[in-house]
Design a protein around this motif. Structure first.
Motif: not given
Length: 429
Positions: A185, A187, A340, A342-344
């Protein structure tokens, strides 16, 4: 009323010209940003997390949307619940970490204690007549869409989430996202307005020259092209793309995975779009060699060469699901010129790092692509902040989805302002 010489938000919305970018205040104004937070991000379904982040009872994540903090937690009955991160005593913030595990939710100020279902079970020194049942945590609407978690801060959320779930569950179900784990994950703060982040995501006009890693696997033509200005090489490439798409459609039909495009980005509160896309070369995953990044495939899938399912929801999310892993993205506004992202990266929950997958290989394409997109958003923000900026025309071939995002935004903001016009005078910029 608007100040002399000033233009109200309502006027800007009314004079917005379809097929062109928005006027500068929509990207730069604090007043517009505050309205976006109040009328878009506090009234619509917002993608915030995945079930894989809270697999066991007591697992939680906190989500910050403007000044609002929300706890998303797995309760003792293994249900997903969401609450305002505000103690019912004197309002203290209770959970301050972005994620963790708790048996109870305890306010650090005066130790008021809540069960994971939000009920107050301990409040010392309040006297015999104090009714704890009147002081449970304030709930937040939360829904899981096949493992993708959405919240809505409104008391009465848009009712069309069920329509979204009915349409999308068959597409998402084969990947069984609720049975994954978060392998990585990241950010990233983009130095631009959240709408520039979303507009950039909604087109691939810029991909060929700005995303060398992504376009190893992803065809730019999948997001539109102008056939009348194609040279010989591009015409040949487009013919090859159409042939590969036909091959994938045969495979998708054989494997029983839905692939037809659904486009409801405009005209409803919870706008969304999905389409299963061909992947070039080996056709397995969005990696540098286009082969699977994880040996353990997701869910019930047994065929690695299934391309990628693209799924977008308004106002803040996009996802890519392949046979071996999935990548989810959420955009949360921080200020008029900061967002922001956010990548998961999700893999099968039984996949073993270093055996079934390598994190660097798994994340390489989108780590680079995200950084490239952040740079593009930053120069876009600088441009719309210039006195020389005027709204420019969208390409009818490659930026139609940008137009749909802006049309959705204008429609939703206009509708919200109209419904509150009796209470609030027009805002001047």
């Amino acid at each position: 009323m608007a100040r002399d010489g000033a233009v109200s938000v309502e006027e800007l919305l009314a004079r917005r010209e379809p097929g062109r970018s928005l006027e500068a205040p929509f990207y730069t104004s604090r007043e517009v940003f505050d309205l976006d937070m109040k009328l878009i991000f506090h009234r619509h379904w917002i993608f915030v997390a995945v079930e894989a982040e809270i697999p066991e009872a007591g697992d939680y994540v906190t989500v910050e949307i403007g000044t609002t903090s929300v706890i998303v937690v797995r309760d003792d009955d293994m249900n997903v619940a969401a609450f305002h991160n505000v103690c019912r005593h004197r309002g203290a913030r209770m959970l301050t970490e972005p994620s963790g595990v708790v048996g109870k939710i305890v306010c650090p100020y005066h130790q008021w204690t809540y069960e994971l279902d939000g009920s107050l079970i301990h409040a010392e020194h309040m006297g015999a007549g104090f009714d704890r049942t009147c002081h449970s945590l304030k709930r937040v609407n939360v829904r899981s869409l096949a493992g993708l978690l959405y919240i809505c801060l409104a008391d009465e959320p848009p009712a069309d989430f069920d329509a979204l779930a009915e349409a999308m569950t068959p597409y998402l179900a084969p990947h069984r996202l609720a049975e994954t784990k978060v392998a990585a994950s990241i950010d990233l703060i983009e130095e631009g307005n959240w709408k520039l982040t979303m507009e950039n995501n909604r087109e691939c006009y810029h991909c060929a020259t700005n995303h060398p890693e992504l376009t190893v696997s992803l065809f730019e033509y999948g997001f539109g092209f102008a056939p009348d200005d194609a040279d010989t090489d591009r015409a040949a490439a487009m013919e090859a793309y159409e042939r590969i798409c036909a091959e994938f459609e045969t495979r998708w039909t054989r494997e029983g995975v839905p692939f037809a495009e659904i486009d409801r980005l405009h005209g409803c509160a919870t706008g969304f779009r999905t389409q299963r896309l061909a992947i070039d070369r080996a056709g397995e995953s969005q990696t540098m060699d286009t082969r699977s990044a994880c040996k353990r495939l997701l869910g019930s899938l047994s065929e690695p060469r299934l391309g990628g399912l693209s799924f977008w929801t308004q106002p803040n999310a996009w996802h890519h699901l392949m046979a071996d892993h999935a990548v989810t993205f959420s955009a949360i506004p921080l200020s008029p010129d900061r967002t922001l992202v956010r990548t998961r990266w999700l893999v099968h929950r039984d996949a073993v790092e270093g055996v079934d997958y390598d994190v660097d290989n798994l994340t390489e394409v989108w780590r680079n692509t995200n950084e490239q997109d952040a740079a593009l958003v930053a120069i876009g923000q600088k441009g719309v902040s210039s006195p020389a900026y005027v709204p420019g025309p969208y390409s009818p071939y490659t930026e139609g989805l940008v137009e749909k995002f802006c049309a959705w935004y204008v429609e939703r903001l206009s509708s919200a302002l109209s419904s509150t016009s009796a209470e609030t005078a027009p805002r001047a910029l």
